[in-house]
Scaffold this motif. Structure first.
Motif, PDB file in Angstrom:
ATOM      1  N   ASP A 334       0.840  -1.210   0.000  1.00 44.00           N
ATOM      2  CA  ASP A 334       0.000   0.000   0.000  1.00 44.00           C
ATOM      3  C   ASP A 334       0.869   1.251   0.000  1.00 44.00           C
ATOM      4  O   ASP A 334       0.571   2.231  -0.680  1.00 44.00           O
ATOM      5  N   THR A 335       1.961   1.205   0.749  1.00 49.08           N
ATOM      6  CA  THR A 335       2.828   2.389   0.837  1.00 49.08           C
ATOM      7  C   THR A 335       3.478   2.678  -0.522  1.00 49.08           C
ATOM      8  O   THR A 335       3.680   3.837  -0.898  1.00 49.08           O
ATOM      9  N   ILE A 336       3.796   1.621  -1.263  1.00 53.94           N
ATOM     10  CA  ILE A 336       4.526   1.784  -2.522  1.00 53.94           C
ATOM     11  C   ILE A 336       3.608   2.142  -3.709  1.00 53.94           C
ATOM     12  O   ILE A 336       4.086   2.583  -4.757  1.00 53.94           O
ATOM     13  N   LEU A 337       2.306   1.984  -3.515  1.00 44.91           N
ATOM     14  CA  LEU A 337       1.347   2.199  -4.616  1.00 44.91           C
ATOM     15  C   LEU A 337       1.579   3.490  -5.425  1.00 44.91           C
ATOM     16  O   LEU A 337       1.593   3.450  -6.673  1.00 44.91           O
ATOM     17  N   PRO A 338       1.795   4.637  -4.777  1.00 44.70           N
ATOM     18  CA  PRO A 338       2.027   5.858  -5.564  1.00 44.70           C
ATOM     19  C   PRO A 338       3.226   5.749  -6.501  1.00 44.70           C
ATOM     20  O   PRO A 338       3.243   6.351  -7.577  1.00 44.70           O
ATOM     21  N   VAL A 339       4.223   4.964  -6.122  1.00 43.19           N
ATOM     22  CA  VAL A 339       5.424   4.798  -6.967  1.00 43.19           C
ATOM     23  C   VAL A 339       5.044   4.038  -8.236  1.00 43.19           C
ATOM     24  O   VAL A 339       5.456   4.389  -9.350  1.00 43.19           O
ATOM     25  N   ILE A 340       4.221   3.016  -8.076  1.00 44.90           N
ATOM     26  CA  ILE A 340       3.767   2.239  -9.235  1.00 44.90           C
ATOM     27  C   ILE A 340       3.012   3.165 -10.180  1.00 44.90           C
ATOM     28  O   ILE A 340       3.277   3.185 -11.390  1.00 44.90           O
ATOM     29  N   GLU A 341       2.096   3.957  -9.606  1.00 48.16           N
ATOM     30  CA  GLU A 341       1.293   4.856 -10.454  1.00 48.16           C
ATOM     31  C   GLU A 341       2.179   5.867 -11.159  1.00 48.16           C
ATOM     32  O   GLU A 341       2.040   6.133 -12.351  1.00 48.16           O
ATOM     33  N   LYS A 342       3.149   6.424 -10.435  1.00 50.81           N
ATOM     34  CA  LYS A 342       4.040   7.436 -11.012  1.00 50.81           C
ATOM     35  C   LYS A 342       4.837   6.865 -12.199  1.00 50.81           C
ATOM     36  O   LYS A 342       4.976   7.509 -13.231  1.00 50.81           O
ATOM     37  N   HIS A 343       5.334   5.647 -12.044  1.00 54.38           N
ATOM     38  CA  HIS A 343       6.230   5.111 -13.076  1.00 54.38           C
ATOM     39  C   HIS A 343       5.501   4.398 -14.218  1.00 54.38           C
ATOM     40  O   HIS A 343       6.074   4.225 -15.297  1.00 54.38           O
ATOM     41  N   ALA A 344       4.254   3.996 -13.984  1.00 48.76           N
ATOM     42  CA  ALA A 344       3.539   3.233 -15.016  1.00 48.76           C
ATOM     43  C   ALA A 344       3.451   4.019 -16.322  1.00 48.76           C
ATOM     44  O   ALA A 344       3.644   3.457 -17.408  1.00 48.76           O
ATOM     45  N   ASP A 345       3.216   5.327 -16.231  1.00 49.11           N
ATOM     46  CA  ASP A 345       3.096   6.146 -17.446  1.00 49.11           C
ATOM     47  C   ASP A 345       4.397   6.165 -18.217  1.00 49.11           C
ATOM     48  O   ASP A 345       4.421   6.069 -19.440  1.00 49.11           O
ATOM     49  N   ASN A 346       5.489   6.319 -17.492  1.00 45.13           N
ATOM     50  CA  ASN A 346       6.801   6.383 -18.130  1.00 45.13           C
ATOM     51  C   ASN A 346       7.180   5.051 -18.794  1.00 45.13           C
ATOM     52  O   ASN A 346       7.723   5.012 -19.901  1.00 45.13           O
ATOM     53  N   ILE A 347       6.835   3.949 -18.140  1.00 47.28           N
ATOM     54  CA  ILE A 347       7.134   2.620 -18.704  1.00 47.28           C
ATOM     55  C   ILE A 347       6.289   2.418 -19.971  1.00 47.28           C
ATOM     56  O   ILE A 347       6.742   1.859 -20.966  1.00 47.28           O
ATOM     57  N   GLY A 348       5.049   2.911 -19.905  1.00 49.40           N
ATOM     58  CA  GLY A 348       4.107   2.703 -21.016  1.00 49.40           C
ATOM     59  C   GLY A 348       2.912   1.926 -20.483  1.00 49.40           C
ATOM     60  O   GLY A 348       3.089   0.778 -20.041  1.00 49.40           O
ATOM     61  N   LYS A 349       1.745   2.543 -20.513  1.00 48.63           N
ATOM     62  CA  LYS A 349       0.551   1.913 -19.923  1.00 48.63           C
ATOM     63  C   LYS A 349       0.256   0.558 -20.567  1.00 48.63           C
ATOM     64  O   LYS A 349      -0.128  -0.397 -19.900  1.00 48.63           O
ATOM     65  N   ASP A 350       0.466   0.490 -21.908  1.00 46.46           N
ATOM     66  CA  ASP A 350       0.168  -0.764 -22.617  1.00 46.46           C
ATOM     67  C   ASP A 350       1.008  -1.915 -22.098  1.00 46.46           C
ATOM     68  O   ASP A 350       0.517  -3.030 -21.881  1.00 46.46           O
ATOM     69  N   ILE A 351       2.301  -1.619 -21.949  1.00 47.15           N
ATOM     70  CA  ILE A 351       3.223  -2.669 -21.469  1.00 47.15           C
ATOM     71  C   ILE A 351       2.824  -3.108 -20.061  1.00 47.15           C
ATOM     72  O   ILE A 351       2.774  -4.312 -19.765  1.00 47.15           O
ATOM     73  N   VAL A 352       2.539  -2.137 -19.200  1.00 51.95           N
ATOM     74  CA  VAL A 352       2.191  -2.483 -17.814  1.00 51.95           C
ATOM     75  C   VAL A 352       0.909  -3.322 -17.786  1.00 51.95           C
ATOM     76  O   VAL A 352       0.862  -4.374 -17.131  1.00 51.95           O
ATOM     77  N   ASP A 353      -0.101  -2.883 -18.557  1.00 53.76           N
ATOM     78  CA  ASP A 353      -1.367  -3.639 -18.575  1.00 53.76           C
ATOM     79  C   ASP A 353      -1.150  -5.053 -19.103  1.00 53.76           C
ATOM     80  O   ASP A 353      -1.660  -6.032 -18.546  1.00 53.76           O
ATOM     81  N   ASP A 354      -0.405  -5.132 -20.181  1.00 50.13           N
ATOM     82  CA  ASP A 354      -0.109  -6.421 -20.800  1.00 50.13           C
ATOM     83  C   ASP A 354       0.564  -7.358 -19.786  1.00 50.13           C
ATOM     84  O   ASP A 354       0.198  -8.533 -19.633  1.00 50.13           O
ATOM     85  N   PHE A 355       1.547  -6.811 -19.082  1.00 58.00           N
ATOM     86  CA  PHE A 355       2.316  -7.565 -18.084  1.00 58.00           C
ATOM     87  C   PHE A 355       1.382  -8.084 -16.977  1.00 58.00           C
ATOM     88  O   PHE A 355       1.380  -9.278 -16.658  1.00 58.00           O
ATOM     89  N   LEU A 356       0.548  -7.179 -16.446  1.00 55.94           N
ATOM     90  CA  LEU A 356      -0.341  -7.576 -15.349  1.00 55.94           C
ATOM     91  C   LEU A 356      -1.377  -8.596 -15.817  1.00 55.94           C
ATOM     92  O   LEU A 356      -1.702  -9.549 -15.094  1.00 55.94           O
ATOM     93  N   GLU A 357      -1.843  -8.430 -17.060  1.00 56.31           N
ATOM     94  CA  GLU A 357      -2.816  -9.407 -17.602  1.00 56.31           C
ATOM     95  C   GLU A 357      -2.184 -10.784 -17.757  1.00 56.31           C
ATOM     96  O   GLU A 357      -2.781 -11.809 -17.438  1.00 56.31           O
ATOM     97  N   GLU A 358      -0.940 -10.795 -18.270  1.00 62.13           N
ATOM     98  CA  GLU A 358      -0.236 -12.073 -18.447  1.00 62.13           C
ATOM     99  C   GLU A 358      -0.056 -12.775 -17.101  1.00 62.13           C
ATOM    100  O   GLU A 358      -0.210 -13.986 -16.993  1.00 62.13           O
ATOM    101  N   ILE A 359       0.311 -11.989 -16.085  1.00 54.72           N
ATOM    102  CA  ILE A 359       0.502 -12.572 -14.752  1.00 54.72           C
ATOM    103  C   ILE A 359      -0.824 -13.182 -14.271  1.00 54.72           C
ATOM    104  O   ILE A 359      -0.871 -14.330 -13.827  1.00 54.72           O
ATOM    105  N   ALA A 360      -1.903 -12.393 -14.417  1.00 52.24           N
ATOM    106  CA  ALA A 360      -3.218 -12.863 -13.940  1.00 52.24           C
ATOM    107  C   ALA A 360      -3.614 -14.165 -14.651  1.00 52.24           C
ATOM    108  O   ALA A 360      -4.147 -15.095 -14.054  1.00 52.24           O
ATOM    109  N   LYS A 361      -3.305 -14.218 -15.955  1.00 51.53           N
ATOM    110  CA  LYS A 361      -3.650 -15.395 -16.758  1.00 51.53           C
ATOM    111  C   LYS A 361      -2.985 -16.671 -16.225  1.00 51.53           C
ATOM    112  O   LYS A 361      -3.547 -17.760 -16.285  1.00 51.53           O
ATOM    113  N   HIS A 362      -1.768 -16.522 -15.722  1.00 53.30           N
ATOM    114  CA  HIS A 362      -1.015 -17.723 -15.325  1.00 53.30           C
ATOM    115  C   HIS A 362      -1.066 -18.008 -13.833  1.00 53.30           C
ATOM    116  O   HIS A 362      -0.438 -18.948 -13.360  1.00 53.30           O
ATOM    117  N   GLN A 363      -1.811 -17.200 -13.088  1.00 58.33           N
ATOM    118  CA  GLN A 363      -1.834 -17.378 -11.632  1.00 58.33           C
ATOM    119  C   GLN A 363      -2.716 -18.533 -11.187  1.00 58.33           C
ATOM    120  O   GLN A 363      -3.709 -18.812 -11.837  1.00 58.33           O
TER     121      GLN A 363
END
Ligand code: KDG
Length: 363
Positions: A334-363
């Motif tokens: 919870d404490t780190i959440l703002p860091v994820i939000e801050k950097h997600a845009d710079n990494i690229g929203k598509d890549i981040v979404d894709d990554f999280l979806e792939e993880i969810a798919k294999h969990q």
């Protein structure tokens, strides 16, 4: 007199040629892996040798640079790569350089770009300084297990990440495992977020890691891995974070008293090849090297997972171990959440979404 001068010049020229004969990256045809060979991979290749700096006679030397030492499962994986390549072809001699003898992760990547080193297997984290999308792997608390990591990395998502490397003169051949990172320090047991207050923590050279530790109240500083042991010994930093095998096999417990099972992020190793040298290889040679990198990667993952368990047991003998509770893990997240939000845009929203979806798919 003229004749004597010409003769002297000729002798001088011959001596010069002989001296240049053992230049950068050359090797004799015996397959030794002696770390003290005449090879100096850190020397830039001269102009003539720029694209293929290391071909002597029939054999080409492939130099592998890694930061961890020769007890680490990554080194075992690199030796496996050497064994596979050399058993399949006489075209190459593979030399493995451990402990950052050639370069740290970031400098080794630069050497690949210049074509002065063939292979390095860094953590993905320093790669963000070359390809910002690689920051996706640094988002804390995303990959839940090594098995899920394998599925995500060995599938289309991993291939897509490899595709981003070409512009940086790099070729990605396989995903290996560094693993889940855990915190050590020499000041006090860390059981909850508040215990991190003011601790000087070494991180890899990566803005996401720096921001995450700042958000948690620590005082992080980036540093190359080969400098880390001395920095902890001299008290320049209070602590660091790495997977259990690295902490044990690098003897960090000699200079660190406290270990916490933070498991805050999974770091892959990426098997990188210099693109300019890769492009000079035949298709058959490329296939041998790619397959060897993949097979050795499987071996590395298996050895790393075994070591992860045995290293934790060994570390408990030397250090005060704090198991972080599920509630406290949630507070870290919870404490780190703002860091994820801050950097997600710079990494690229598509890549981040894709990554999280792939993880969810294999969990
Ligand atoms: O060989 C790999 C190491 O150079 C490095 O990646 C280890 O995770 C690491 C760190 O903390 O720098």
């Amino acid at each position: 007199m003229k004749k004597i001068v010409s003769l002297l010049m000729l002798v001088f020229l011959l001596l010069l040629l002989a001296a240049c004969g053992g230049g950068s990256g050359t090797t004799s045809t015996d397959n030794n892996n002696d770390q003290e060979t005449e090879t100096d991979a850190s020397e830039p290749a001269d102009e003539e040798n720029e694209s293929a700096s290391n071909i002597t006679g029939e054999q080409q030397t492939l130099r592998v640079s890694i930061g961890v030492n020769d007890k680490h499962p990554q080194y075992e994986g690199a030796l496996k790569f050497k064994e596979i390549v050399e058993s399949k072809t006489d075209d190459f001699v593979v030399e493995v350089y451990h402990s950052g003898q050639v370069a740290d992760d970031r400098s080794a990547i630069e050497m690949l770009q210049f074509g002065t080193l063939e292979i390095t297997i860094p953590s993905t984290s320093p790669l963000v300084n070359f390809v910002k999308e690689y920051g996706v792997f640094d988002l804390p608390f995303t990959i839940p297990s090594g098995e899920v990591a394998d599925q995500v990395l060995d599938g289309p998502f991993g291939d897509k990440m490899f595709d981003l490397l070409g512009d940086q003169q790099l070729v990605g051949l396989a995903w290996w495992e560094n693993g889940f990172r855990n915190l050590t320090n020499s000041v006090r047991p860390v059981e909850k977020v508040e215990d991190l207050q003011g601790l000087k923590i070494r991180t890899m050279e990566n803005e996401i890691h720096l921001d995450a530790w700042r958000e948690l109240g620590a005082n992080p500083t980036p540093m190359a891995f080969p400098e880390l042991f001395a920095a902890m010994q001299q008290g320049t930093v209070d602590g660091q974070e790495n997977p259990y095998p690295t902490i044990e096999l690098s003897n960090f417990y000699e200079v660190q008293d406290y270990l916490s099972s933070t498991g805050h992020v999974y770091t892959p190793f990426i098997f990188l090849f210099s693109k300019s040298i890769w492009d000079e290889l035949t298709a058959d040679q490329q296939t041998i090297i790619r397959e060897a990198a993949l097979e050795a990667g499987q071996f590395n993952r298996q050895r790393n997972r075994e070591a992860n368990e045995s290293s934790l047991e060994a570390l408990k003998e030397h250090m005060t171990f704090s198991e972080i509770s599920p509630e406290e893990h949630q507070r870290f997240q919870d404490t780190i959440l703002p860091v994820i939000e801050k950097h997600a845009d710079n990494i690229g929203k598509d890549i981040v979404d894709d990554f999280l979806e792939e993880i969810a798919k294999h969990q």
